[in-house]
Design a protein around this motif. Structure first.
Motif, mmCIF file in Angstrom:
data_model
loop_
_atom_site.group_PDB
_atom_site.id
_atom_site.type_symbol
_atom_site.label_atom_id
_atom_site.label_comp_id
_atom_site.label_asym_id
_atom_site.label_seq_id
_atom_site.Cartn_x
_atom_site.Cartn_y
_atom_site.Cartn_z
ATOM 1 N N TYR A 161 -6.256 36.698 25.044
ATOM 2 C CA TYR A 161 -5.767 36.386 23.971
ATOM 3 C C TYR A 161 -5.701 36.592 22.188
ATOM 4 O O TYR A 161 -4.709 35.950 22.126
ATOM 5 N N GLY A 162 -7.130 36.855 22.568
ATOM 6 C CA GLY A 162 -7.439 36.874 20.725
ATOM 7 C C GLY A 162 -8.066 35.887 20.536
ATOM 8 O O GLY A 162 -8.746 36.286 19.442
ATOM 9 N N ASN A 163 -8.894 34.657 20.914
ATOM 10 C CA ASN A 163 -9.748 34.043 20.884
ATOM 11 C C ASN A 163 -10.936 34.602 20.925
ATOM 12 O O ASN A 163 -11.213 34.768 21.478
ATOM 13 N N ILE A 164 -12.179 34.218 19.912
ATOM 14 C CA ILE A 164 -13.935 35.155 19.629
ATOM 15 C C ILE A 164 -14.117 33.946 19.901
ATOM 16 O O ILE A 164 -14.173 32.924 18.838
ATOM 17 N N ASN A 165 -15.564 34.747 20.112
ATOM 18 C CA ASN A 165 -17.025 33.564 20.343
ATOM 19 C C ASN A 165 -17.636 34.431 19.567
ATOM 20 O O ASN A 165 -17.994 35.155 20.605
ATOM 21 N N SER A 166 -18.467 33.808 19.155
ATOM 22 C CA SER A 166 -19.395 34.278 18.082
ATOM 23 C C SER A 166 -20.476 33.908 17.563
ATOM 24 O O SER A 166 -21.840 34.505 16.910
ATOM 25 N N ASP B 116 -15.367 31.699 7.766
ATOM 26 C CA ASP B 116 -14.615 31.645 5.861
ATOM 27 C C ASP B 116 -13.662 32.954 5.078
ATOM 28 O O ASP B 116 -12.789 32.886 4.694
ATOM 29 N N PHE B 117 -14.472 34.305 6.028
ATOM 30 C CA PHE B 117 -13.427 35.104 6.005
ATOM 31 C C PHE B 117 -11.980 36.200 6.230
ATOM 32 O O PHE B 117 -11.270 36.363 6.077
ATOM 33 N N THR B 118 -12.845 35.439 8.117
ATOM 34 C CA THR B 118 -11.595 35.841 9.311
ATOM 35 C C THR B 118 -10.528 34.643 8.952
ATOM 36 O O THR B 118 -9.758 35.028 8.654
ATOM 37 N N ARG B 119 -10.844 33.656 8.617
ATOM 38 C CA ARG B 119 -9.773 32.904 8.455
ATOM 39 C C ARG B 119 -8.835 32.752 6.880
ATOM 40 O O ARG B 119 -7.833 33.035 6.779
ATOM 41 N N ILE C 147 -15.165 28.710 21.430
ATOM 42 C CA ILE C 147 -14.287 29.429 20.429
ATOM 43 C C ILE C 147 -14.684 28.872 18.800
ATOM 44 O O ILE C 147 -14.767 27.880 18.557
ATOM 45 N N ASP C 148 -15.104 30.335 18.506
ATOM 46 C CA ASP C 148 -15.313 30.265 16.683
ATOM 47 C C ASP C 148 -14.208 30.431 15.959
ATOM 48 O O ASP C 148 -14.044 30.304 14.462
ATOM 49 N N HIS C 149 -13.178 31.660 16.287
ATOM 50 C CA HIS C 149 -12.071 31.561 15.370
ATOM 51 C C HIS C 149 -11.107 32.368 16.593
ATOM 52 O O HIS C 149 -11.134 32.431 17.771
ATOM 53 N N THR C 150 -10.265 31.374 15.997
ATOM 54 C CA THR C 150 -8.889 31.182 16.519
ATOM 55 C C THR C 150 -7.869 32.374 17.106
ATOM 56 O O THR C 150 -8.318 32.905 16.178
ATOM 57 N N GLU C 151 -6.953 32.457 17.936
ATOM 58 C CA GLU C 151 -6.035 32.942 18.244
ATOM 59 C C GLU C 151 -5.539 33.340 17.184
ATOM 60 O O GLU C 151 -4.675 34.255 16.610
ATOM 61 N N HIS C 152 -4.829 32.278 16.625
ATOM 62 C CA HIS C 152 -4.263 32.314 14.992
ATOM 63 C C HIS C 152 -4.725 32.861 14.355
ATOM 64 O O HIS C 152 -4.476 33.278 13.130
ATOM 65 N N ASP C 153 -6.352 33.330 13.843
ATOM 66 C CA ASP C 153 -7.408 33.650 13.010
ATOM 67 C C ASP C 153 -7.428 35.059 13.126
ATOM 68 O O ASP C 153 -7.750 35.796 12.015
ATOM 69 N N ALA C 154 -7.627 35.565 14.505
ATOM 70 C CA ALA C 154 -8.095 36.949 14.500
ATOM 71 C C ALA C 154 -6.864 37.648 15.200
ATOM 72 O O ALA C 154 -6.137 37.818 15.589
ATOM 73 N N MET C 155 -6.767 38.463 13.952
ATOM 74 C CA MET C 155 -5.953 39.411 13.797
ATOM 75 C C MET C 155 -6.334 41.122 14.494
ATOM 76 O O MET C 155 -4.883 41.510 15.270
ATOM 77 N N VAL C 156 -7.603 41.662 14.181
ATOM 78 C CA VAL C 156 -7.495 43.373 14.959
ATOM 79 C C VAL C 156 -8.670 43.371 15.560
ATOM 80 O O VAL C 156 -9.913 42.338 15.124
ATOM 81 N N ILE C 157 -9.193 43.521 17.058
ATOM 82 C CA ILE C 157 -10.085 44.089 17.816
ATOM 83 C C ILE C 157 -10.507 45.429 18.127
ATOM 84 O O ILE C 157 -9.655 45.859 18.927
ATOM 85 N N ILE C 158 -11.355 45.507 17.617
ATOM 86 C CA ILE C 158 -11.769 46.655 17.799
ATOM 87 C C ILE C 158 -13.208 47.311 18.808
ATOM 88 O O ILE C 158 -14.214 46.712 18.219
ATOM 89 N N THR C 159 -12.945 48.016 19.900
ATOM 90 C CA THR C 159 -14.256 48.345 20.177
ATOM 91 C C THR C 159 -14.454 50.204 19.832
ATOM 92 O O THR C 159 -13.287 50.874 19.729
ATOM 93 N N GLU C 160 -15.185 50.636 21.082
ATOM 94 C CA GLU C 160 -15.252 52.303 21.117
ATOM 95 C C GLU C 160 -14.250 52.319 22.426
ATOM 96 O O GLU C 160 -13.863 53.719 22.349
#
Length: 497
Positions: free
Chosen positions: A364-369, A386-389, A417-430
């Motif tokens: 769902y787009g929640n990020i663990n960093s 700071d930058f994601t939000r 979860i460090d960055h919730t689905e509300h803040d993470a907009m794009v996920i890129i992998t190979e």
């Protein structure tokens, strides 16, 4: 050192690191300079570690609380952790020895948004700062400090500390003078930056020279870890990131001229910057935390017009180049206090696109960093929050697998979860780009699964399909299986088996 220590009174306070360490006592709260392997004290950490060992051998207690800007190096964080000289550490670290001590419970660690760390230090959250230990490239005639390869939280620590110890490092180029832009953030007062290249302060840090108890001379390089050559995976991720930027231009949301970026540290971000060298983007600007090799390459190629950060994070070759050409690079590079470089107000105003790494993302787009399997700290959140939000567009980039395929970067439910689905907009992998903007949770899940490694997609699809059979399916989960990937990894050493 005569040209490096121009203040007559402070010349009289030059002493060895061992002598200066006597001013750092058990239980002290100490603020160190240093940010991502640059500008950290080179001599005092070992001297403090030796003092701790001697005390422990006598059966005496000796441990300090350590505050920094971010990570330092093995000869700073590492030696202190190894000597059991630390009781507490904040706000970010990346040292293997320190990580072991934190995860074993031998020392306390507070993982804090970097933009919060300096403000909390000045507002008394950490009580008094007993000693500030700060590396500089020069002390001028008036006792002002010329920052070396980073600024970090130095201003806050120097202002708050009861005692100051200064390390003057002759390895750092004298031509760094003029690169820094020192501005003290005031509560309820707007920061007057409207463009990345705006200078709003002084090129030095003014201090109360009466608080200086010692000046130590050093001649040691920053950590300067080498970047590995771009891998096929990192080049694919960089290619997809550039494709995403091209898509933003086509949609009218981005211009080829004056694109403003923030980039995390590592081989993949450097590969992205290498891709920008051959792109259509011109007059690129960076408002970020660290200056990396790829930014110097963009400056040298005439593609980047200005880079604002709080510190360097350079390879040995790039650090040598910086020392040789600092007078040239200071025309394009500004180093700022961490409270300015990472301030949400400025980040939001500059409409930048952020790019940071991650340990894992859920469907769902929640990020663990920060925490492996939810409990084991790796480094910390750093400035990514700071930058994601506050970015115009926030992106997370990562290989889709780790540990030879035993770990998937895409999981059913993030274990931390460090960055919730509300803040993470794009996920890129190979594997591609998952643009999650404007989508509901059930619309996001297929997008995220599409950038998972093919070996894990069937497992993720099976989980998502099963989760939708429940009664409430706005954000479908089967809680009994939500952490099945992590449990398999703990049981068998692989998320797949």
């Amino acid at each position: 050192m005569s040209e490096r220590i121009a203040h007559s009174g402070l010349k009289n306070k030059v002493m060895t690191a061992d002598e200066a360490a006597q001013f750092v006592n058990h239980g002290d709260r100490v603020g160190f300079s240093g940010f991502t392997g640059a500008a950290y004290p080179k001599a005092l950490p070992t001297a403090i570690a030796n003092r701790a060992r001697e005390a422990h051998e006598r059966g005496d207690e000796y441990a300090i609380d350590l505050l920094t800007g971010a990570s330092t190096a093995p000869d700073c964080d590492g030696v202190l952790a190894e000597a059991d000289a630390l009781r507490f550490r904040m706000p970010y670290q990346s040292d293997p020895e320190m990580r072991k001590k934190i995860n074993s419970g031998a020392m306390q660690y507070a993982d804090i948004h970097l933009s919060h760390s300096g403000r909390q230090a000045t507002s008394g959250v950490f009580a008094d700062i007993d000693v500030a230990v700060v590396e500089v490239t020069r002390i001028d005639e008036d006792g002002n400090l010329v920052p070396s390869s980073g600024v970090g939280n130095n201003v806050e620590f120097l202002d708050q500390a009861k005692k100051i110890i200064i390390e003057v490092n002759s390895w750092q180029s004298l031509d760094l003078e003029g690169m820094a832009d020192i501005y003290r953030v005031q509560p309820k007062t707007p920061i007057p930056i409207t463009d990345t290249g705006d200078r709003i302060g002084t090129t030095y840090i003014d201090i109360d020279t009466d608080k200086v108890v010692a000046v130590v001379e050093t001649d040691s390089p920053d950590r300067n870890s080498a970047f590995t050559p771009p891998s096929e995976t990192s080049e694919k991720i960089a290619g997809y990131f550039l494709d995403f930027l091209e898509g933003e231009v086509a949609a009218g949301r981005l211009s080829y001229d004056k694109f403003c970026m923030q980039s995390g540290v590592g081989n993949v971000p450097n590969a992205v910057m290498a891709g920008l060298l051959d792109s259509k983007f011109e007059n690129i600007k960076a408002y970020t935390e660290v200056i990396q090799d790829g930014m110097l390459d963009l400056i040298d190629a005439g593609k980047m017009s200005v880079a604002s950060a709080t510190s360097f994070s350079l390879s040995p070759d790039a650090a040598e180049l910086m020392n040789q050409k600092a007078d040239h690079y200071r025309k394009y590079i500004i180093t700022r206090p961490l409270q300015v470089s990472n301030h949400p107000e400025v980040i939001r105003r500059l409409d930048l696109i952020s790019s940071n790494g991650m340990i894992e993302a859920d469907i769902y787009g929640n990020i663990n960093s920060t925490n492996v399997t939810g409990t084991r700290i790796m480094n910390g959140i750093g400035g990514s929050g700071d930058f994601t939000r506050n970015a115009l567009v926030s992106t997370f980039i990562s290989p889709s697998i780790a540990k030879d395929g035993d770990i998937s970067a895409i999981v059913p439910f993030a274990s931390h979860i460090d960055h919730t689905e509300h803040d993470a907009m794009v996920i890129i992998t190979e594997q591609g780009v998952a643009d999650l903007r404007g989508l509901s949770p059930r619309e996001r899940a297929p997008k995220v699964i599409s950038v998972a490694h093919p070996d894990y997609r069937p497992l993720l699809e099976e989980y998502f399909e099963k989760a939708q059979t429940g009664k409430h399916i706005h954000t479908p989960h089967t809680l009994s299986e939500a952490f099945s990937f992590h449990q398999r990894f703990l049981d068998t050493g692989s998320m797949q088996k």
